[in-house]
Design a protein around this motif. Sequence first.
Motif, PDB file in Angstrom:
ATOM      1  N   LYS A 185       2.604   2.026  -3.348  1.00  0.00           N
ATOM      2  CA  LYS A 185       1.348   2.365  -4.513  1.00  0.00           C
ATOM      3  C   LYS A 185       1.387   3.958  -4.279  1.00  0.00           C
ATOM      4  O   LYS A 185       1.173   4.703  -5.314  1.00  0.00           O
ATOM      5  N   THR A 221      -1.026  -4.649  -4.509  1.00  0.00           N
ATOM      6  CA  THR A 221      -2.452  -3.864  -4.321  1.00  0.00           C
ATOM      7  C   THR A 221      -2.487  -2.704  -5.509  1.00  0.00           C
ATOM      8  O   THR A 221      -1.611  -2.169  -6.189  1.00  0.00           O
ATOM      9  N   THR A 222      -3.899  -2.406  -5.776  1.00  0.00           N
ATOM     10  CA  THR A 222      -4.218  -1.327  -6.554  1.00  0.00           C
ATOM     11  C   THR A 222      -5.171  -0.403  -6.188  1.00  0.00           C
ATOM     12  O   THR A 222      -5.484  -0.588  -4.945  1.00  0.00           O
ATOM     13  N   ASP A 223      -5.821   0.513  -6.766  1.00  0.00           N
ATOM     14  CA  ASP A 223      -6.872   1.235  -6.482  1.00  0.00           C
ATOM     15  C   ASP A 223      -8.069   0.681  -6.486  1.00  0.00           C
ATOM     16  O   ASP A 223      -9.199   1.499  -6.211  1.00  0.00           O
ATOM     17  N   VAL A 224      -8.159  -0.573  -6.854  1.00  0.00           N
ATOM     18  CA  VAL A 224      -9.741  -1.131  -7.426  1.00  0.00           C
ATOM     19  C   VAL A 224     -10.104  -2.086  -6.243  1.00  0.00           C
ATOM     20  O   VAL A 224      -9.460  -2.416  -5.505  1.00  0.00           O
ATOM     21  N   ALA A 225     -11.489  -1.851  -6.090  1.00  0.00           N
ATOM     22  CA  ALA A 225     -11.918  -2.593  -4.974  1.00  0.00           C
ATOM     23  C   ALA A 225     -11.868  -4.081  -4.928  1.00  0.00           C
ATOM     24  O   ALA A 225     -11.889  -4.533  -3.609  1.00  0.00           O
ATOM     25  N   VAL A 254       0.726  -1.199   0.084  1.00  0.00           N
ATOM     26  CA  VAL A 254       0.131   0.148  -0.114  1.00  0.00           C
ATOM     27  C   VAL A 254       1.107   1.332   0.078  1.00  0.00           C
ATOM     28  O   VAL A 254       0.606   2.252  -0.818  1.00  0.00           O
ATOM     29  N   ALA A 261      -7.061  -5.725  -2.109  1.00  0.00           N
ATOM     30  CA  ALA A 261      -8.206  -5.023  -2.480  1.00  0.00           C
ATOM     31  C   ALA A 261      -7.610  -3.634  -2.053  1.00  0.00           C
ATOM     32  O   ALA A 261      -7.055  -3.371  -0.940  1.00  0.00           O
ATOM     33  N   SER A 262      -8.160  -2.778  -2.729  1.00  0.00           N
ATOM     34  CA  SER A 262      -7.848  -0.971  -2.190  1.00  0.00           C
ATOM     35  C   SER A 262      -8.327  -0.841  -0.791  1.00  0.00           C
ATOM     36  O   SER A 262      -7.575   0.060  -0.236  1.00  0.00           O
ATOM     37  N   SER A 263      -9.323  -1.473  -0.300  1.00  0.00           N
ATOM     38  CA  SER A 263      -9.665  -1.225   1.206  1.00  0.00           C
ATOM     39  C   SER A 263      -9.092  -1.940   2.403  1.00  0.00           C
ATOM     40  O   SER A 263      -9.415  -1.903   3.483  1.00  0.00           O
ATOM     41  N   TYR A 264      -7.796  -2.494   1.800  1.00  0.00           N
ATOM     42  CA  TYR A 264      -7.291  -3.641   2.889  1.00  0.00           C
ATOM     43  C   TYR A 264      -6.804  -2.668   4.220  1.00  0.00           C
ATOM     44  O   TYR A 264      -6.998  -3.375   5.224  1.00  0.00           O
ATOM     45  N   ARG A 271      -2.693   3.137 -10.265  1.00  0.00           N
ATOM     46  CA  ARG A 271      -1.587   3.003  -9.507  1.00  0.00           C
ATOM     47  C   ARG A 271      -1.400   1.696  -8.983  1.00  0.00           C
ATOM     48  O   ARG A 271      -2.686   1.049  -8.737  1.00  0.00           O
TER      49      ARG A 271
END
Length: 149
Positions: free
Chosen positions: A20, A82-86, A17, A113-116, A31
Motif C-alpha cells: 500500500k 488492505t486500504t486506509d479505511v478503518a 500493508v 482494516a487500516s489498523s491491522y 491507497r
Amino acid sequence: MSDIVAANRDRLLQAAVEAKAFAYAPYSKFRVGAALLTEDGEIIKGANIENASYGGTICAERTAFVKAASEGKRKFAALAVTTDVASPIAPCGMCRQVIREFCSLDMPILLAASSYMEKKDGVKELTLEELLPYSFGPEDLDRDRAPPA
C-alpha cells in the motif's frame, strides 16, 4: 484455512500493508495494497496505480496478479488486501473476476482494516466463492451450448 495460509497469514497481511505504501493514487487519494501468496509460499505484492485518463488505472489486486502471471506463476493459496479505511474493504468487481480467473472458489481472501499492523485485528476472511457467488470462470467456456439459431 490451509496450512500454508495459516503459516504465512501475518506475513501476507504485512506484505499487503507494505505494498500500500507504493500506491500511486494522486487522483482518488485511495491507497490499496494487495499481497498474493503462491502455492509454493512466495508473496507477490501489488499497489493501485492510477492514471489521468482514469480508464488506465489498475487496482492493487490486478497489479499483483499481472506481476505473478507475467512471471509464470499461476497457482495461488491466498490473497490479502488492505486500504486506509478503518473497516475491511472488498475488491471491486473487475478484480473479483480476475481473481476468479486464477484461483479456486475456496481460496481464502483476507481483507484487512487500516489498523491491522497496530492492533493485529480487523481482518475479515472470505472465500472467493463468498466474495463472488454464481461466478463465471474458465471452466464455464467448456460447457455444452445450444447451436446458434
